[in-house]
Design an enzyme around this catalytic site. Structure first.
Site, PDB file in Angstrom:
ATOM      1  N   SER A  32       0.850  -1.200   0.000  1.00  0.00           N
ATOM      2  CA  SER A  32       0.000   0.000   0.000  1.00  0.00           C
ATOM      3  C   SER A  32       0.878   1.240   0.000  1.00  0.00           C
ATOM      4  O   SER A  32       1.986   1.239   0.561  1.00  0.00           O
ATOM      5  CB  SER A  32      -0.857  -0.021   1.263  1.00  0.00           C
ATOM      6  OG  SER A  32      -1.432   1.234   1.484  1.00  0.00           O
ATOM      7  N   TYR A  54      -2.040  -1.609  10.811  1.00  0.00           N
ATOM      8  CA  TYR A  54      -2.279  -2.089   9.443  1.00  0.00           C
ATOM      9  C   TYR A  54      -1.079  -1.721   8.551  1.00  0.00           C
ATOM     10  O   TYR A  54      -0.520  -2.579   7.859  1.00  0.00           O
ATOM     11  CB  TYR A  54      -3.564  -1.471   8.866  1.00  0.00           C
ATOM     12  CG  TYR A  54      -3.655  -1.597   7.359  1.00  0.00           C
ATOM     13  CD1 TYR A  54      -3.971  -2.818   6.773  1.00  0.00           C
ATOM     14  CD2 TYR A  54      -3.394  -0.506   6.525  1.00  0.00           C
ATOM     15  CE1 TYR A  54      -4.025  -2.947   5.385  1.00  0.00           C
ATOM     16  CE2 TYR A  54      -3.444  -0.627   5.142  1.00  0.00           C
ATOM     17  CZ  TYR A  54      -3.759  -1.845   4.575  1.00  0.00           C
ATOM     18  OH  TYR A  54      -3.793  -1.978   3.209  1.00  0.00           O
ATOM     19  N   LYS A  62       2.057  -4.035   6.468  1.00  0.00           N
ATOM     20  CA  LYS A  62       2.501  -3.938   5.063  1.00  0.00           C
ATOM     21  C   LYS A  62       4.015  -3.711   5.008  1.00  0.00           C
ATOM     22  O   LYS A  62       4.727  -4.339   4.222  1.00  0.00           O
ATOM     23  CB  LYS A  62       1.765  -2.795   4.337  1.00  0.00           C
ATOM     24  CG  LYS A  62       0.265  -3.023   4.186  1.00  0.00           C
ATOM     25  CD  LYS A  62      -0.039  -4.261   3.352  1.00  0.00           C
ATOM     26  CE  LYS A  62      -1.514  -4.554   3.205  1.00  0.00           C
ATOM     27  NZ  LYS A  62      -1.808  -5.873   2.675  1.00  0.00           N
TER      28      LYS A  62
HETATM   29  P1  NAD Z   1     -10.886  -7.501   0.832  1.00  0.00           P
HETATM   30  O1  NAD Z   1     -11.098  -7.565   2.293  1.00  0.00           O
HETATM   31  O2  NAD Z   1     -12.050  -7.225  -0.038  1.00  0.00           O
HETATM   32  O3  NAD Z   1     -10.187  -8.843   0.320  1.00  0.00           O
HETATM   33  C1  NAD Z   1      -9.322  -9.606   1.118  1.00  0.00           C
HETATM   34  C2  NAD Z   1      -9.769 -11.063   1.010  1.00  0.00           C
HETATM   35  O4  NAD Z   1      -8.871 -11.870   1.781  1.00  0.00           O
HETATM   36  C3  NAD Z   1     -11.182 -11.306   1.564  1.00  0.00           C
HETATM   37  O5  NAD Z   1     -11.919 -12.060   0.628  1.00  0.00           O
HETATM   38  C4  NAD Z   1     -10.950 -12.079   2.850  1.00  0.00           C
HETATM   39  O6  NAD Z   1     -12.011 -12.967   3.130  1.00  0.00           O
HETATM   40  C5  NAD Z   1      -9.645 -12.798   2.545  1.00  0.00           C
HETATM   41  N1  NAD Z   1      -8.842 -13.129   3.737  1.00  0.00           N
HETATM   42  C6  NAD Z   1      -8.501 -12.312   4.758  1.00  0.00           C
HETATM   43  N2  NAD Z   1      -7.737 -12.980   5.647  1.00  0.00           N
HETATM   44  C7  NAD Z   1      -7.587 -14.244   5.159  1.00  0.00           C
HETATM   45  C8  NAD Z   1      -6.916 -15.389   5.628  1.00  0.00           C
HETATM   46  N3  NAD Z   1      -6.241 -15.396   6.774  1.00  0.00           N
HETATM   47  N4  NAD Z   1      -6.967 -16.516   4.874  1.00  0.00           N
HETATM   48  C9  NAD Z   1      -7.647 -16.540   3.710  1.00  0.00           C
HETATM   49  N5  NAD Z   1      -8.323 -15.477   3.224  1.00  0.00           N
HETATM   50  C10 NAD Z   1      -8.285 -14.342   3.947  1.00  0.00           C
HETATM   51  O7  NAD Z   1      -9.727  -6.421   0.575  1.00  0.00           O
HETATM   52  P2  NAD Z   1      -9.227  -5.778  -0.792  1.00  0.00           P
HETATM   53  O8  NAD Z   1      -9.633  -4.355  -0.791  1.00  0.00           O
HETATM   54  O9  NAD Z   1      -9.543  -6.636  -1.931  1.00  0.00           O
HETATM   55  O10 NAD Z   1      -7.658  -5.794  -0.522  1.00  0.00           O
HETATM   56  C11 NAD Z   1      -6.843  -6.875  -0.927  1.00  0.00           C
HETATM   57  C12 NAD Z   1      -5.430  -6.653  -0.410  1.00  0.00           C
HETATM   58  O11 NAD Z   1      -4.957  -5.394  -0.878  1.00  0.00           O
HETATM   59  C13 NAD Z   1      -5.326  -6.603   1.113  1.00  0.00           C
HETATM   60  O12 NAD Z   1      -4.126  -7.232   1.503  1.00  0.00           O
HETATM   61  C14 NAD Z   1      -5.282  -5.118   1.406  1.00  0.00           C
HETATM   62  O13 NAD Z   1      -4.605  -4.829   2.602  1.00  0.00           O
HETATM   63  C15 NAD Z   1      -4.507  -4.605   0.211  1.00  0.00           C
HETATM   64  N6  NAD Z   1      -4.767  -3.195  -0.074  1.00  0.00           N
HETATM   65  C16 NAD Z   1      -6.048  -2.778  -0.251  1.00  0.00           C
HETATM   66  C17 NAD Z   1      -6.308  -1.445  -0.495  1.00  0.00           C
HETATM   67  C18 NAD Z   1      -7.720  -0.931  -0.666  1.00  0.00           C
HETATM   68  O14 NAD Z   1      -7.935   0.265  -0.585  1.00  0.00           O
HETATM   69  N7  NAD Z   1      -8.699  -1.776  -0.934  1.00  0.00           N
HETATM   70  C19 NAD Z   1      -5.247  -0.528  -0.566  1.00  0.00           C
HETATM   71  C20 NAD Z   1      -3.943  -0.996  -0.398  1.00  0.00           C
HETATM   72  C21 NAD Z   1      -3.708  -2.346  -0.153  1.00  0.00           C
HETATM   73  C1  UD1 Z   2      -7.019   4.696   3.299  1.00  0.00           C
HETATM   74  C2  UD1 Z   2      -6.192   4.111   4.405  1.00  0.00           C
HETATM   75  C3  UD1 Z   2      -4.849   3.686   3.853  1.00  0.00           C
HETATM   76  C4  UD1 Z   2      -5.036   2.727   2.688  1.00  0.00           C
HETATM   77  C5  UD1 Z   2      -5.880   3.431   1.645  1.00  0.00           C
HETATM   78  C6  UD1 Z   2      -6.099   2.543   0.457  1.00  0.00           C
HETATM   79  C7  UD1 Z   2      -7.022   5.271   6.377  1.00  0.00           C
HETATM   80  C8  UD1 Z   2      -6.701   6.281   7.445  1.00  0.00           C
HETATM   81  N1  UD1 Z   2      -6.056   5.099   5.456  1.00  0.00           N
HETATM   82  O1  UD1 Z   2      -6.375   5.842   2.802  1.00  0.00           O
HETATM   83  O2  UD1 Z   2      -4.085   3.046   4.850  1.00  0.00           O
HETATM   84  O3  UD1 Z   2      -3.798   2.365   2.140  1.00  0.00           O
HETATM   85  O4  UD1 Z   2      -7.142   3.785   2.240  1.00  0.00           O
HETATM   86  O5  UD1 Z   2      -7.262   2.824  -0.197  1.00  0.00           O
HETATM   87  O6  UD1 Z   2      -8.063   4.634   6.397  1.00  0.00           O
HETATM   88  N2  UD1 Z   2     -12.729  11.131   3.517  1.00  0.00           N
HETATM   89  C9  UD1 Z   2     -13.757  11.971   3.854  1.00  0.00           C
HETATM   90  N3  UD1 Z   2     -14.904  11.431   4.364  1.00  0.00           N
HETATM   91  C10 UD1 Z   2     -15.075  10.088   4.535  1.00  0.00           C
HETATM   92  C11 UD1 Z   2     -14.011   9.219   4.172  1.00  0.00           C
HETATM   93  C12 UD1 Z   2     -12.848   9.780   3.671  1.00  0.00           C
HETATM   94  O7  UD1 Z   2     -13.647  13.193   3.701  1.00  0.00           O
HETATM   95  O8  UD1 Z   2     -16.131   9.656   5.026  1.00  0.00           O
HETATM   96  C13 UD1 Z   2     -11.498  11.715   2.925  1.00  0.00           C
HETATM   97  C14 UD1 Z   2     -10.227  11.423   3.702  1.00  0.00           C
HETATM   98  O9  UD1 Z   2     -10.002  12.382   4.673  1.00  0.00           O
HETATM   99  C15 UD1 Z   2      -9.184  11.430   2.566  1.00  0.00           C
HETATM  100  C16 UD1 Z   2      -9.956  10.923   1.356  1.00  0.00           C
HETATM  101  O10 UD1 Z   2     -11.335  11.106   1.661  1.00  0.00           O
HETATM  102  O11 UD1 Z   2      -8.775  12.758   2.295  1.00  0.00           O
HETATM  103  C17 UD1 Z   2      -9.722   9.436   1.064  1.00  0.00           C
HETATM  104  O12 UD1 Z   2      -9.970   8.698   2.246  1.00  0.00           O
HETATM  105  P1  UD1 Z   2      -9.997   7.098   2.254  1.00  0.00           P
HETATM  106  O13 UD1 Z   2     -10.860   6.613   1.152  1.00  0.00           O
HETATM  107  O14 UD1 Z   2     -10.318   6.651   3.635  1.00  0.00           O
HETATM  108  O15 UD1 Z   2      -8.518   6.696   1.853  1.00  0.00           O
HETATM  109  P2  UD1 Z   2      -7.119   7.159   2.504  1.00  0.00           P
HETATM  110  O16 UD1 Z   2      -7.305   7.856   3.769  1.00  0.00           O
HETATM  111  O17 UD1 Z   2      -6.335   7.827   1.451  1.00  0.00           O
END
Ligand code: NAD
Ligand code: UD1
Length: 338
Positions: free
Chosen positions: A124, A149, A153
């Site tokens: 991330s 969290y 990472k």
């Molecule tokens: P998500 O929660 O939708 O998907 C994660 C999946 O992993 C889920 O289906 C969950 O059931 C499964 N899972 C969790 N723990 C497990 C375990 N111990 N064994 C087997 N399955 C397990 O999340 P996502 O948004 O698709 O994110 C996927 C990955 O990307 C995560 O590692 C997350 O931290 C990373 N990531 C997500 C974002 C974001 O904004 N969505 C941003 C940066 C990084």
């Molecule tokens: C969040 C996570 C970050 C992760 C990233 C991936 C937090 C603090 N950080 O980042 O670790 O890697 O998602 O997608 O959760 N906002 C509002 N109102 C809301 C929600 C958000 O104004 O109800 C604003 C926030 O202040 C920010 C922007 O929207 O400026 C994006 O927020 P969000 O979607 O939560 O993502 P990040 O904070 O960038």
């Protein structure tokens, strides 16, 4: 020969399954359904028109994983499985370290045992912390993270890098995602958060559909063009395609590479709200609220390395992201619960 996708039923994983199948890869999916539903799997199969093996298995279950490797020939792993809620990670840090860090260690142990040494990891932009100026590039120092969290990472990036030092056969790609939003353009798969969403786009779409009353915009006194926080929003399908390119790359290289997956363009909270209203013709009531602790004013990527190394760049624009989010939300107001 297949690619194992851990967490393949989740938000990013489900879209990546579709793009991997589209690119001609065979896949095997492992998920424990902690944050996803079996219906996601049905929809991946429907949309792709393809079948693939699925194992309901926790990645901390070494014997369960061994079975997956014994029953399939796995060339590489795309590792999504993990917990991702920042606020929750502050409340229950040990659960996050256990699931994310220990889970990855068990996965890598089984991979090494079974002779599979290629892994694409979901990292991330959070690893860049708040000190580096945007655009963020991969040479900048990482690790100044502010919550468990983010620390998982950063720790996993270190663990996978150590593996490459210990054994030159490993191939590791650390994909640093910026802010994934949007949904598959069919409207059949998308993000299905449990409870009240923490992140901006799911919150906007639940306000638009009337599930939530109004959006709170966290702060309008940041040092940005309109005072609200600026982020690099990336369409989840572009992100998924980035994983296909990362697998192509990992199959031909060894060593470790950290690579940003972002668009390189920042949008403010109000930019995104206005884009959503314009793209979908819906109302999104909002109020200005205090800043959320831990937020930075601006965070966007330098996506040059992904273009140079993977031949990948984001293709979809913010209008696509807003339109596709709304198609998913309006067609599936209860998410996968139908
Ligand atoms: P998500 O929660 O939708 O998907 C994660 C999946 O992993 C889920 O289906 C969950 O059931 C499964 N899972 C969790 N723990 C497990 C375990 N111990 N064994 C087997 N399955 C397990 O999340 P996502 O948004 O698709 O994110 C996927 C990955 O990307 C995560 O590692 C997350 O931290 C990373 N990531 C997500 C974002 C974001 O904004 N969505 C941003 C940066 C990084
Ligand atoms: C969040 C996570 C970050 C992760 C990233 C991936 C937090 C603090 N950080 O980042 O670790 O890697 O998602 O997608 O959760 N906002 C509002 N109102 C809301 C929600 C958000 O104004 O109800 C604003 C926030 O202040 C920010 C922007 O929207 O400026 C994006 O927020 P969000 O979607 O939560 O993502 P990040 O904070 O960038």
């Amino acid at each position: 020969m297949a690619i194992l996708i851990t967490g393949g039923c989740g938000y990013i994983g489900s879209h990546t399954c579709i793009e991997m199948l589209k690119a001609g890869y065979e896949i095997v999916v492992v998920d424990n359904y902690y944050n996803s539903k079996p219906e996601a799997l049905n929809r991946i199969k429907e949309l792709s028109g393809k079948e693939f093996p699925f194992y309901e298995c926790d990645i901390r279950d070494a014997e369960g994983l061994r079975r997956v490797f014994r029953e399939n020939t796995i060339e590489a792993v795309i590792h999504f499985a993990g917990l991702k809620a920042v606020g929750e990670s502050v409340q229950i840090p040990l659960t996050y370290y256990d699931n994310n860090v220990s889970g990855t260690v068990v996965l890598c142990q089984v991979m090494a045992e079974m002779g599979c040494k290629r892994i694409i990891f979901s990292s991330s932009a959070t690893v860049y912390g708040s000190e580096n100026p945007s655009p963020l590039n991969e040479t900048m120092p990482v690790g100044a993270v502010t919550n468990p969290y983010g620390r998982t990472k950063f720790m996993i990036e270190g663990i996978l890098s150590d593996l490459c030092v210990s054994d030159p056969d490993w191939s590791v790609v650390l994909l640093r995602y910026f802010n994934p939003i949007g949904a598959h353009e069919s409207g059949h798969i998308g993000e299905d958060p449990n409870g009240i969403p923490n992140n901006l786009m799911p919150y906007i779409s639940q306000v638009a559909i009337g599930k939530l009353k109004q959006l709170s915009v966290f702060g309008n006194d940041y040092n940005t063009h309109d005072g609200t926080g600026v982020r690099d929003y990336i369409h989840v399908v572009d992100l998924a395609v980035g994983h296909v390119k990362a697998v192509d790359y990992a199959l031909g290289h060894t060593g470790v590479e950290a690579i940003n997956l972002g668009t390189g363009v920042g949008y403010s909270v109000l930019d995104l709200v206005n884009a959503f209203i314009a793209a979908n013709g819906v109302d999104v009531p909002y109020v200005i609220a205090p800043r959320r602790s831990g937020d930075v004013d601006t965070c966007y990527s330098d996506p040059t390395k992904a273009a140079e190394l993977l031949g990948w760049k984001a293709e979809k624009n913010v209008e696509d992201m807003c339109r596709d989010t709304w198609r998913w939300q309006s067609q599936n107001p209860k998410g996968y619960n139908k």
